[in-house]
Design a protein around this motif. Sequence first.
Motif, PDB file in Angstrom:
ATOM      1  N   GLY A   1      66.108  56.891 140.184  1.00 44.24           N
ATOM      2  CA  GLY A   1      65.387  55.684 140.557  1.00 44.24           C
ATOM      3  C   GLY A   1      65.173  55.507 142.041  1.00 44.24           C
ATOM      4  N   GLU A   2      65.685  56.434 142.854  1.00 47.66           N
ATOM      5  CA  GLU A   2      65.514  56.312 144.311  1.00 47.66           C
ATOM      6  C   GLU A   2      64.040  56.358 144.696  1.00 47.66           C
ATOM      7  N   ALA A   3      63.286  57.215 144.017  1.00 44.89           N
ATOM      8  CA  ALA A   3      61.833  57.253 144.179  1.00 44.89           C
ATOM      9  C   ALA A   3      61.222  56.924 142.821  1.00 44.89           C
ATOM     10  N   LYS A   4      60.310  55.981 142.784  1.00 38.60           N
ATOM     11  CA  LYS A   4      59.763  55.526 141.511  1.00 38.60           C
ATOM     12  C   LYS A   4      58.348  55.013 141.709  1.00 38.60           C
ATOM     13  N   VAL A   5      57.679  54.783 140.588  1.00 34.65           N
ATOM     14  CA  VAL A   5      56.310  54.272 140.602  1.00 34.65           C
ATOM     15  C   VAL A   5      56.183  53.174 139.556  1.00 34.65           C
ATOM     16  N   PRO A   6      55.167  52.332 139.673  1.00 30.39           N
ATOM     17  CA  PRO A   6      54.952  51.312 138.630  1.00 30.39           C
ATOM     18  C   PRO A   6      54.730  51.953 137.267  1.00 30.39           C
ATOM     19  N   TYR A   7      55.121  51.249 136.227  1.00 26.25           N
ATOM     20  CA  TYR A   7      54.967  51.769 134.869  1.00 26.25           C
ATOM     21  C   TYR A   7      53.499  52.047 134.524  1.00 26.25           C
ATOM     22  N   THR A   8      52.594  51.390 135.230  1.00 23.67           N
ATOM     23  CA  THR A   8      51.165  51.627 134.986  1.00 23.67           C
ATOM     24  C   THR A   8      50.790  53.090 135.205  1.00 23.67           C
ATOM     25  N   VAL A   9      51.550  53.806 136.043  1.00 26.30           N
ATOM     26  CA  VAL A   9      51.270  55.227 136.272  1.00 26.30           C
ATOM     27  C   VAL A   9      51.493  56.023 134.984  1.00 26.30           C
TER      28      VAL A   9
ATOM     29  N   THR B   1      58.710  61.445 153.824  1.00 28.18           N
ATOM     30  CA  THR B   1      58.788  60.261 154.672  1.00 28.18           C
ATOM     31  C   THR B   1      57.703  59.257 154.312  1.00 28.18           C
ATOM     32  N   SER B   2      57.816  58.053 154.867  1.00 28.78           N
ATOM     33  CA  SER B   2      56.792  57.032 154.637  1.00 28.78           C
ATOM     34  C   SER B   2      55.448  57.484 155.188  1.00 28.78           C
ATOM     35  N   GLU B   3      55.470  58.259 156.270  1.00 22.75           N
ATOM     36  CA  GLU B   3      54.221  58.795 156.821  1.00 22.75           C
ATOM     37  C   GLU B   3      53.590  59.791 155.848  1.00 22.75           C
ATOM     38  N   MET B   4      54.420  60.609 155.228  1.00 25.12           N
ATOM     39  CA  MET B   4      53.921  61.548 154.222  1.00 25.12           C
ATOM     40  C   MET B   4      53.339  60.800 153.029  1.00 25.12           C
ATOM     41  N   GLU B   5      54.035  59.748 152.603  1.00 25.24           N
ATOM     42  CA  GLU B   5      53.545  58.957 151.477  1.00 25.24           C
ATOM     43  C   GLU B   5      52.148  58.408 151.763  1.00 25.24           C
ATOM     44  N   ALA B   6      51.968  57.859 152.965  1.00 23.74           N
ATOM     45  CA  ALA B   6      50.668  57.308 153.341  1.00 23.74           C
ATOM     46  C   ALA B   6      49.606  58.403 153.352  1.00 23.74           C
ATOM     47  N   TYR B   7      49.972  59.563 153.865  1.00 30.77           N
ATOM     48  CA  TYR B   7      49.033  60.685 153.937  1.00 30.77           C
ATOM     49  C   TYR B   7      48.595  61.124 152.538  1.00 30.77           C
ATOM     50  N   TYR B   8      49.567  61.292 151.640  1.00 33.28           N
ATOM     51  CA  TYR B   8      49.222  61.767 150.299  1.00 33.28           C
ATOM     52  C   TYR B   8      48.528  60.695 149.465  1.00 33.28           C
ATOM     53  N   LEU B   9      48.837  59.450 149.720  1.00 39.00           N
ATOM     54  CA  LEU B   9      48.071  58.384 149.066  1.00 39.00           C
ATOM     55  C   LEU B   9      46.608  58.449 149.493  1.00 39.00           C
ATOM     56  N   GLY B  10      46.394  58.738 150.785  1.00 34.46           N
ATOM     57  CA  GLY B  10      45.032  58.884 151.281  1.00 34.46           C
ATOM     58  C   GLY B  10      44.308  60.029 150.607  1.00 34.46           C
ATOM     59  N   LEU B  11      45.012  61.155 150.418  1.00 31.58           N
ATOM     60  CA  LEU B  11      44.402  62.286 149.718  1.00 31.58           C
ATOM     61  C   LEU B  11      44.068  61.926 148.271  1.00 31.58           C
ATOM     62  N   CYS B  12      44.958  61.162 147.646  1.00 34.09           N
ATOM     63  CA  CYS B  12      44.701  60.741 146.264  1.00 34.09           C
ATOM     64  C   CYS B  12      43.435  59.901 146.187  1.00 34.09           C
ATOM     65  N   ARG B  13      43.281  58.969 147.107  1.00 35.86           N
ATOM     66  CA  ARG B  13      42.082  58.120 147.102  1.00 35.86           C
ATOM     67  C   ARG B  13      40.836  58.952 147.389  1.00 35.86           C
ATOM     68  N   GLN B  14      40.956  59.875 148.322  1.00 41.62           N
ATOM     69  CA  GLN B  14      39.818  60.697 148.725  1.00 41.62           C
ATOM     70  C   GLN B  14      39.338  61.600 147.595  1.00 41.62           C
ATOM     71  N   HIS B  15      40.276  62.113 146.806  1.00 39.92           N
ATOM     72  CA  HIS B  15      39.923  63.103 145.783  1.00 39.92           C
ATOM     73  C   HIS B  15      40.079  62.573 144.354  1.00 39.92           C
ATOM     74  N   ASN B  16      40.259  61.275 144.202  1.00 43.45           N
ATOM     75  CA  ASN B  16      40.391  60.649 142.886  1.00 43.45           C
ATOM     76  C   ASN B  16      41.540  61.261 142.086  1.00 43.45           C
ATOM     77  N   LEU B  17      42.701  61.387 142.756  1.00 43.39           N
ATOM     78  CA  LEU B  17      43.897  61.898 142.106  1.00 43.39           C
ATOM     79  C   LEU B  17      44.857  60.750 141.819  1.00 43.39           C
ATOM     80  N   LEU B  18      45.740  60.979 140.869  1.00 41.03           N
ATOM     81  CA  LEU B  18      46.754  59.978 140.546  1.00 41.03           C
ATOM     82  C   LEU B  18      48.000  60.243 141.394  1.00 41.03           C
ATOM     83  N   GLY B  19      48.517  59.209 142.030  1.00 38.99           N
ATOM     84  CA  GLY B  19      49.748  59.328 142.802  1.00 38.99           C
ATOM     85  C   GLY B  19      50.953  59.023 141.927  1.00 38.99           C
ATOM     86  N   THR B  20      51.855  59.994 141.810  1.00 39.63           N
ATOM     87  CA  THR B  20      53.053  59.811 140.984  1.00 39.63           C
ATOM     88  C   THR B  20      54.286  59.820 141.886  1.00 39.63           C
ATOM     89  N   GLY B  21      55.458  59.753 141.276  1.00 40.92           N
ATOM     90  CA  GLY B  21      56.677  59.780 142.069  1.00 40.92           C
ATOM     91  C   GLY B  21      57.918  59.891 141.214  1.00 40.92           C
TER      92      GLY B  21
END
Length: 275
Positions: A254-262, A218-238
Amino acid sequence: MFADLHIHTTSSDGASSPNEVVRMAVQANLRAVSITDHDTMEGICQAKLEAALYGIDVLDGVELSTEHDGMEIHILAYCVEPENSVLQKHLNLFRAARLSRARKIVAKLQHMGINIGYDQVLRYAGSGSVGRPHIAQALQAIGKVSSVTEAFEQYIGVGKPAYEPRLKYHPVEMVKLIRRLGGVPVLAHPGISCGEDFIRTLIDAGLQGLEVYHPKQTSEMEAYYLGLCRQHNLLGTGGSDFHGVGATGHGRLGEAKVPYTVVIQLRALAAENVK
């Protein structure tokens, strides 16, 4: 420019060939894809040959199955060379274990009076890595169940009469192995696999990313895991976890995707791991 970094093909339990996946990626306006078949990298070369015709980038990847406390945990390994001899040794072990497991499941089904043959299962697997979804398809074909989902619920799911445990590999060991091979270990769909405490254990072992974007999160999960990525210097993929058009329980390409920069960041991390 976007990338879908979690895709399965006929090389494992997907319904679309690597070539078809690339052509669908073109239609979906994706800049890059990663073929992450279960325990095999056999579809990547074919995908790259097709991708060269369209200017699509294909990132090396594989989804590796592990287990912790009875829970199956999938680790995505990015940027590992498909020809790496150490990796191939492990993948060959996984494939042999899958074949042995499938034979045992079929034997249990036969003992229950279900007229299913091992050769039937292999026909659904084709040249790919055999798994329980192929057994489910064979059960559906003989009319024993009405769907793949029902096959798991009635016969081959965890705790069901024909279930057979898989080869157990601990996720901490897998993360360390991927790092030793110069790859980038990413926890697949964390929202449906494990809690934060164990994620911290994996981070201590060398985990470098979390699959933040996934159709089942869910969008709530996405926000949570993005927070963990920032906290622990992890890369967020999808990625979509695409298994073919109309495949139940999985996303559309393509339903879930990330910028090509990832993709660029993953390759940069891999280059650092090799040093």
